[in-house]
Design a protein around this motif. Structure first.
Motif, PDB file in Angstrom:
ATOM      1  N   UNK A 257       0.827  -1.207   0.000  1.00  0.00           N
ATOM      2  CA  UNK A 257       0.000   0.000   0.000  1.00  0.00           C
ATOM      3  C   UNK A 257       0.865   1.262   0.000  1.00  0.00           C
ATOM      4  N   UNK A 258       1.931   1.258   0.778  1.00  0.00           N
ATOM      5  CA  UNK A 258       2.820   2.422   0.818  1.00  0.00           C
ATOM      6  C   UNK A 258       3.532   2.616  -0.511  1.00  0.00           C
ATOM      7  N   UNK A 259       3.970   1.526  -1.134  1.00  0.00           N
ATOM      8  CA  UNK A 259       4.655   1.632  -2.417  1.00  0.00           C
ATOM      9  C   UNK A 259       3.710   2.126  -3.503  1.00  0.00           C
ATOM     10  N   UNK A 260       2.428   1.757  -3.415  1.00  0.00           N
ATOM     11  CA  UNK A 260       1.451   2.243  -4.385  1.00  0.00           C
ATOM     12  C   UNK A 260       1.278   3.750  -4.260  1.00  0.00           C
ATOM     13  N   UNK A 261       1.196   4.245  -3.017  1.00  0.00           N
ATOM     14  CA  UNK A 261       1.135   5.695  -2.812  1.00  0.00           C
ATOM     15  C   UNK A 261       2.414   6.375  -3.269  1.00  0.00           C
ATOM     16  N   UNK A 262       3.539   5.716  -3.008  1.00  0.00           N
ATOM     17  CA  UNK A 262       4.833   6.262  -3.421  1.00  0.00           C
ATOM     18  C   UNK A 262       4.934   6.317  -4.941  1.00  0.00           C
ATOM     19  N   UNK A 263       4.355   5.346  -5.634  1.00  0.00           N
ATOM     20  CA  UNK A 263       4.375   5.336  -7.098  1.00  0.00           C
ATOM     21  C   UNK A 263       3.614   6.531  -7.648  1.00  0.00           C
ATOM     22  N   UNK A 264       2.507   6.870  -7.038  1.00  0.00           N
ATOM     23  CA  UNK A 264       1.723   8.015  -7.505  1.00  0.00           C
ATOM     24  C   UNK A 264       2.480   9.320  -7.289  1.00  0.00           C
ATOM     25  N   UNK A 265       3.172   9.419  -6.167  1.00  0.00           N
ATOM     26  CA  UNK A 265       3.963  10.627  -5.906  1.00  0.00           C
ATOM     27  C   UNK A 265       5.133  10.701  -6.879  1.00  0.00           C
ATOM     28  N   UNK A 266       5.808   9.562  -7.060  1.00  0.00           N
ATOM     29  CA  UNK A 266       6.996   9.533  -7.909  1.00  0.00           C
ATOM     30  C   UNK A 266       6.650   9.790  -9.368  1.00  0.00           C
ATOM     31  N   UNK A 267       5.492   9.306  -9.818  1.00  0.00           N
ATOM     32  CA  UNK A 267       5.133   9.402 -11.224  1.00  0.00           C
ATOM     33  C   UNK A 267       4.406  10.691 -11.562  1.00  0.00           C
ATOM     34  N   UNK A 268       4.194  11.555 -10.569  1.00  0.00           N
ATOM     35  CA  UNK A 268       3.519  12.826 -10.821  1.00  0.00           C
ATOM     36  C   UNK A 268       4.401  13.715 -11.704  1.00  0.00           C
ATOM     37  N   UNK A 305      -7.254  -3.686  -4.479  1.00  0.00           N
ATOM     38  CA  UNK A 305      -5.812  -3.427  -4.433  1.00  0.00           C
ATOM     39  C   UNK A 305      -5.147  -3.840  -5.751  1.00  0.00           C
ATOM     40  N   UNK A 306      -5.552  -4.993  -6.290  1.00  0.00           N
ATOM     41  CA  UNK A 306      -4.995  -5.419  -7.578  1.00  0.00           C
ATOM     42  C   UNK A 306      -5.356  -4.435  -8.687  1.00  0.00           C
ATOM     43  N   UNK A 307      -6.581  -3.914  -8.637  1.00  0.00           N
ATOM     44  CA  UNK A 307      -7.021  -2.970  -9.660  1.00  0.00           C
ATOM     45  C   UNK A 307      -6.215  -1.677  -9.596  1.00  0.00           C
ATOM     46  N   UNK A 308      -5.929  -1.209  -8.384  1.00  0.00           N
ATOM     47  CA  UNK A 308      -5.133   0.010  -8.237  1.00  0.00           C
ATOM     48  C   UNK A 308      -3.702  -0.215  -8.719  1.00  0.00           C
ATOM     49  N   UNK A 309      -3.163  -1.380  -8.405  1.00  0.00           N
ATOM     50  CA  UNK A 309      -1.813  -1.696  -8.888  1.00  0.00           C
ATOM     51  C   UNK A 309      -1.790  -1.747 -10.413  1.00  0.00           C
ATOM     52  N   UNK A 310      -2.807  -2.358 -10.997  1.00  0.00           N
ATOM     53  CA  UNK A 310      -2.869  -2.463 -12.455  1.00  0.00           C
ATOM     54  C   UNK A 310      -2.938  -1.081 -13.092  1.00  0.00           C
ATOM     55  N   UNK A 311      -3.752  -0.206 -12.525  1.00  0.00           N
ATOM     56  CA  UNK A 311      -3.874   1.147 -13.072  1.00  0.00           C
ATOM     57  C   UNK A 311      -2.554   1.907 -12.985  1.00  0.00           C
ATOM     58  N   UNK A 312      -1.894   1.820 -11.837  1.00  0.00           N
ATOM     59  CA  UNK A 312      -0.632   2.531 -11.661  1.00  0.00           C
ATOM     60  C   UNK A 312       0.464   2.030 -12.586  1.00  0.00           C
ATOM     61  N   UNK A 314       0.107   0.421 -15.481  1.00  0.00           N
ATOM     62  CA  UNK A 314      -0.191   0.765 -16.872  1.00  0.00           C
ATOM     63  C   UNK A 314       0.099   2.235 -17.148  1.00  0.00           C
ATOM     64  N   UNK A 315      -0.120   3.090 -16.155  1.00  0.00           N
ATOM     65  CA  UNK A 315       0.201   4.505 -16.331  1.00  0.00           C
ATOM     66  C   UNK A 315       1.702   4.702 -16.515  1.00  0.00           C
ATOM     67  N   UNK A 316       2.498   3.943 -15.752  1.00  0.00           N
ATOM     68  CA  UNK A 316       3.952   4.060 -15.875  1.00  0.00           C
ATOM     69  C   UNK A 316       4.402   3.651 -17.276  1.00  0.00           C
ATOM     70  N   UNK A 317       3.918   2.510 -17.739  1.00  0.00           N
ATOM     71  CA  UNK A 317       4.347   2.022 -19.056  1.00  0.00           C
ATOM     72  C   UNK A 317       3.874   2.954 -20.171  1.00  0.00           C
ATOM     73  N   UNK A 318       2.617   3.398 -20.100  1.00  0.00           N
ATOM     74  CA  UNK A 318       2.105   4.281 -21.147  1.00  0.00           C
ATOM     75  C   UNK A 318       2.832   5.617 -21.158  1.00  0.00           C
ATOM     76  N   UNK A 339      11.006  -3.757 -14.661  1.00  0.00           N
ATOM     77  CA  UNK A 339      10.364  -3.955 -13.357  1.00  0.00           C
ATOM     78  C   UNK A 339       8.855  -3.851 -13.471  1.00  0.00           C
ATOM     79  N   UNK A 340       8.363  -2.903 -14.271  1.00  0.00           N
ATOM     80  CA  UNK A 340       6.919  -2.742 -14.429  1.00  0.00           C
ATOM     81  C   UNK A 340       6.294  -3.968 -15.084  1.00  0.00           C
TER      82      UNK A 340
END
Length: 359
Positions: A257-268, A305-312, A314-318, A339-340
């Motif tokens: 959960x923390x890494x998912x939040x961190x991904x959103x901050x990092x990818x902003x 949680x899986x859905x949020x991970x999938x969305x994050x 896919x955003x990184x790759x796109x 890694x993605x």
């Protein structure tokens, strides 16, 4: 007459030291004799250090003055003896009055671990087994209890995390899980989770020299923090201890959960950086590697949680192949993409096994 250049039989620059009849006048033999004499006289290195550590104990009268150990000799013996050396390090950390003292002491302790690695030293007599007996957690746990309040605190916490990571790596092949259990209990016992919350720490735009230094220190802290969590996750892959496996589930879910939040901050867009993004995704690879990592969340069900991970992901790759296409071919860009993709593969397996009715 033609003169041909030849080599001298004896170099004219060679310094010939005259042989001495008294070896005590030569430094190396004198030092060797002093150490050997004291070890034989007191019956071992522990007794030598105990005797010379108390100024009130007088040396026997038949002891020659040139055979007495100097303070430098005592320091060398303490350092080369693993138990005494590590004990002095822990005492130094406990009684330290400045950050620099603790940092230099942690560097000394990392040298003990490096020496064991180079000498292929494991089991009894190694630095890890000695640390178990000395209860290192008493000296180091206080640095993990609170969030750093200044740049010096962040530097010190990074050094502490670096040492703990080295310690976990050094005992990865061991069946002893005491340290791993202790760290997991410590991380899960705290309701506020200060170490995990540090993953979400963001920095303000650099203004001036001090802000640049603080940014570099914070980046180092983030690197050591994710490296510390990755070391724990890697150690858990070969663990069979029931208590450790029981603690591993909640830890993986909370960290995911923390890494998912961190991904959103990092990818902003306002905080985009390849090194931070790569570290976050590498942590996600280790988190999602073990099936069932979504089951222990108290706030999210496995499918959400899986859905949020999938969305994050896919955003990184796109974003790499559309918005920042040039970065995708860089060295770090390839690491991020790799890694993605690994995370997506492991996520697909988790979604199949844990959310069958909704996929």
């Amino acid at each position: 007459m033609v003169k041909v250049a030849i080599h001298h039989a004896v170099s004219p620059y060679c310094t010939v030291v005259p042989s001495s009849s008294d070896l005590m006048n030569s430094r190396p033999p004198s030092d060797m004799l002093k150490v050997a004499w004291n070890l034989a006289w007191y019956g071992g290195i522990d007794q030598v250090l105990e005797q010379n550590g108390h100024p009130g104990i007088n040396t026997p009268p038949e002891f020659l003055e040139n055979l007495m150990l100097s303070p430098v000799d005592i320091t060398i013996l303490k350092t080369t003896n693993v138990a005494k050396g590590l004990q002095d390090c822990l005492v130094s950390i406990t009684e330290a009055t400045s950050h620099s003292v603790v940092s230099s002491t942690l560097a000394r302790m990392r040298l003990y671990l490096l020496n064991d690695k180079l000498a292929l030293k494991r089991g009894t007599g190694s630095s890890i087994s000695t640390l178990h007996d000395l209860e290192w957690q008493t000296a180091l746990s206080r640095f993990l209890l609170v969030l750093p309040a200044c740049i010096e605190d962040e530097k010190l916490l990074a050094d502490v995390l670096a040492f703990l990571s080295k310690m976990l790596i050094a005992q990865r092949d061991s069946t002893d899980t005491r340290d791993l259990n202790l760290l997991l209990e410590f991380l899960l016992r705290q309701e506020t989770s200060p170490l995990m919350n540090l993953l979400l720490q963001t920095g303000s735009p650099a203004q001036g020299e001090m802000d640049e230094i603080q940014t570099l220190v914070r980046q180092k802290l983030q690197k050591e923090l994710i490296g510390f969590f990755n070391s724990i996750l890697q150690s858990l892959t070969s663990v069979t201890n029931r208590k450790c496996l029981l603690l591993a589930g909640p830890f993986r879910t909370q960290l995911s959960l923390k890494l998912l939040q961190c991904l959103r901050i990092t990818n902003a867009p306002h905080f985009y950086g390849l090194p931070a993004l790569e570290r976050t995704l590498r942590g996600m690879v280790y988190v999602t590697a073990v099936p069932g990592w979504t089951l222990r969340s108290t706030t999210e069900d496995p499918y959400t949680l899986c859905k949020k991970y999938l969305t994050g992901l896919l955003e990184v790759i796109s974003s790499f192949y559309v918005e920042w296409g040039g970065n995708a071919m860089s060295f770090m860009g390839k690491g991020v993409t790799k890694s993605a993709v690994i995370c997506l593969l492991q996520l697909s397996y988790e979604m199949i096994t844990q959310a069958k009715d909704k996929v």
